[in-house]
Write a protein that holds these residues in place. Structure first.
Motif, PDB file in Angstrom:
ATOM      1  N   ARG A   1       0.757  -1.420   0.063  1.00 34.34           N
ATOM      2  CA  ARG A   1      -0.263   0.088   0.249  1.00 34.34           C
ATOM      3  C   ARG A   1       0.653   0.953   0.232  1.00 34.34           C
ATOM      4  O   ARG A   1       2.109   1.424   0.677  1.00 34.34           O
ATOM      5  N   ASP A   2       0.080   2.508  -0.557  1.00 36.62           N
ATOM      6  CA  ASP A   2       1.438   3.576  -1.659  1.00 36.62           C
ATOM      7  C   ASP A   2       1.314   4.144  -0.008  1.00 36.62           C
ATOM      8  O   ASP A   2       2.219   5.387  -0.814  1.00 36.62           O
ATOM      9  N   ASP A   3       1.220   4.171   1.236  1.00 37.15           N
ATOM     10  CA  ASP A   3       1.162   5.306   2.585  1.00 37.15           C
ATOM     11  C   ASP A   3       1.670   4.673   3.916  1.00 37.15           C
ATOM     12  O   ASP A   3       1.865   4.844   4.686  1.00 37.15           O
ATOM     13  N   LEU A   4       2.563   3.665   3.088  1.00 34.39           N
ATOM     14  CA  LEU A   4       2.991   2.884   5.158  1.00 34.39           C
ATOM     15  C   LEU A   4       4.418   4.078   4.909  1.00 34.39           C
ATOM     16  O   LEU A   4       5.126   3.979   3.849  1.00 34.39           O
ATOM     17  N   LEU A   5       4.640   3.567   6.082  1.00 31.06           N
ATOM     18  CA  LEU A   5       6.193   4.095   6.693  1.00 31.06           C
ATOM     19  C   LEU A   5       7.625   2.432   6.430  1.00 31.06           C
ATOM     20  O   LEU A   5       6.985   1.831   5.905  1.00 31.06           O
ATOM     21  N   GLY A   6       8.544   3.666   6.570  1.00 30.36           N
ATOM     22  CA  GLY A   6       8.969   2.868   5.650  1.00 30.36           C
ATOM     23  C   GLY A   6       9.415   1.671   6.358  1.00 30.36           C
ATOM     24  O   GLY A   6       9.909   0.139   5.572  1.00 30.36           O
ATOM     25  N   TRP A   7       9.431   1.790   7.243  1.00 25.80           N
ATOM     26  CA  TRP A   7       9.618   0.345   8.514  1.00 25.80           C
ATOM     27  C   TRP A   7       8.689  -0.608   7.941  1.00 25.80           C
ATOM     28  O   TRP A   7       8.510  -2.258   8.237  1.00 25.80           O
ATOM     29  N   GLN A   8       7.811  -0.468   8.002  1.00 27.27           N
ATOM     30  CA  GLN A   8       6.783  -0.791   7.775  1.00 27.27           C
ATOM     31  C   GLN A   8       6.960  -1.958   5.877  1.00 27.27           C
ATOM     32  O   GLN A   8       6.440  -2.751   6.247  1.00 27.27           O
ATOM     33  N   GLU A   9       7.533  -0.533   5.384  1.00 26.64           N
ATOM     34  CA  GLU A   9       7.247  -1.500   4.226  1.00 26.64           C
ATOM     35  C   GLU A   9       8.424  -2.393   3.860  1.00 26.64           C
ATOM     36  O   GLU A   9       8.169  -3.604   3.097  1.00 26.64           O
ATOM     37  N   ASN A  10       9.325  -1.873   4.560  1.00 23.15           N
ATOM     38  CA  ASN A  10      10.726  -3.293   4.752  1.00 23.15           C
ATOM     39  C   ASN A  10       9.646  -4.906   5.631  1.00 23.15           C
ATOM     40  O   ASN A  10      10.314  -5.773   4.704  1.00 23.15           O
ATOM     41  N   ASN A  11       9.095  -4.380   6.507  1.00 24.14           N
ATOM     42  CA  ASN A  11       8.232  -5.494   7.252  1.00 24.14           C
ATOM     43  C   ASN A  11       7.620  -6.353   6.736  1.00 24.14           C
ATOM     44  O   ASN A  11       7.792  -7.604   6.344  1.00 24.14           O
ATOM     45  N   VAL A  12       7.028  -5.703   5.662  1.00 21.04           N
ATOM     46  CA  VAL A  12       5.706  -6.871   5.186  1.00 21.04           C
ATOM     47  C   VAL A  12       6.184  -7.543   3.795  1.00 21.04           C
ATOM     48  O   VAL A  12       5.937  -7.917   3.713  1.00 21.04           O
ATOM     49  N   THR A  13       7.792  -6.446   3.295  1.00 14.20           N
ATOM     50  CA  THR A  13       7.680  -7.034   1.697  1.00 14.20           C
ATOM     51  C   THR A  13       8.683  -8.448   2.524  1.00 14.20           C
ATOM     52  O   THR A  13       8.669  -9.956   2.275  1.00 14.20           O
ATOM     53  N   ALA A  14       9.211  -8.914   3.530  1.00 13.18           N
ATOM     54  CA  ALA A  14       9.977  -9.711   4.199  1.00 13.18           C
ATOM     55  C   ALA A  14       9.452 -11.212   4.351  1.00 13.18           C
ATOM     56  O   ALA A  14       9.701 -12.337   4.225  1.00 13.18           O
ATOM     57  N   PHE A  15       7.914 -10.065   4.915  1.00 12.23           N
ATOM     58  CA  PHE A  15       6.917 -11.180   5.545  1.00 12.23           C
ATOM     59  C   PHE A  15       6.441 -12.390   4.166  1.00 12.23           C
ATOM     60  O   PHE A  15       6.052 -13.098   4.366  1.00 12.23           O
TER      61      PHE A  15
END
Length: 137
Positions: A13-27
């Motif tokens: 989703r285009d409104d995530l914080l950087g740490w959230q992007e990394n976390n979601v991508t890894a999972f």
């Protein structure tokens, strides 16, 4: 599915914080790896012979879309018989796999607050499924 046939796309989703992007991508990358172990390459070795963990043998594209587009991508993937990995906003508040699965199980499909979706499959099918998403900047 072989390396040559496969395409893996994670849409955030285009409104995530950087740490959230990394976390979601890894999972979500781990979800694809679990579902398609044949896409994992060989063990890495350096010049001294030390071994390192294998990785996916095909590139993982990361894209972005708004929440409505994520829901559309999930539905398209389902309609084409693709396996789907999902990450919902509720998972940011959980701390383990049991609670993660319970959080997803508590919400009807159409009401999932998707923040990320992973799809893997034959290239042309995946391209149609993620149409409208943009490459992550």
């Amino acid at each position: 599915m072989t390396f040559e046939q496969a395409k893996i796309v994670i849409v955030l989703r285009d409104d995530l914080l950087g740490w959230q992007e990394n976390n979601v991508t890894a999972f979500l990358a781990s979800a694809v790896t679990a579902a398609y172990p044949e896409l994992v390459g060989d063990t890495y070795r350096d010049a001294d012979g030390r071994e390192y963990l294998p990785m996916l043998g095909t590139p993982v594209m990361v894209m972005v879309a708004d929440g409505d587009r994520l829901a559309t991508i999930r539905a398209r993937a389902e309609s084409r018989g693709l396996s789907i990995g999902v990450y919902t906003a509720d998972l940011f508040a959980t701390g383990n796999d049991v609670d993660n699965r319970a959080a997803v199980a508590a919400v009807a499909t159409e009401k999932l607050d998707l923040v990320g979706v992973a799809v893997a499959g034959e290239r042309r099918v995946v391209d149609k499924v993620v149409k409208g998403a943009k490459l992550h900047p």
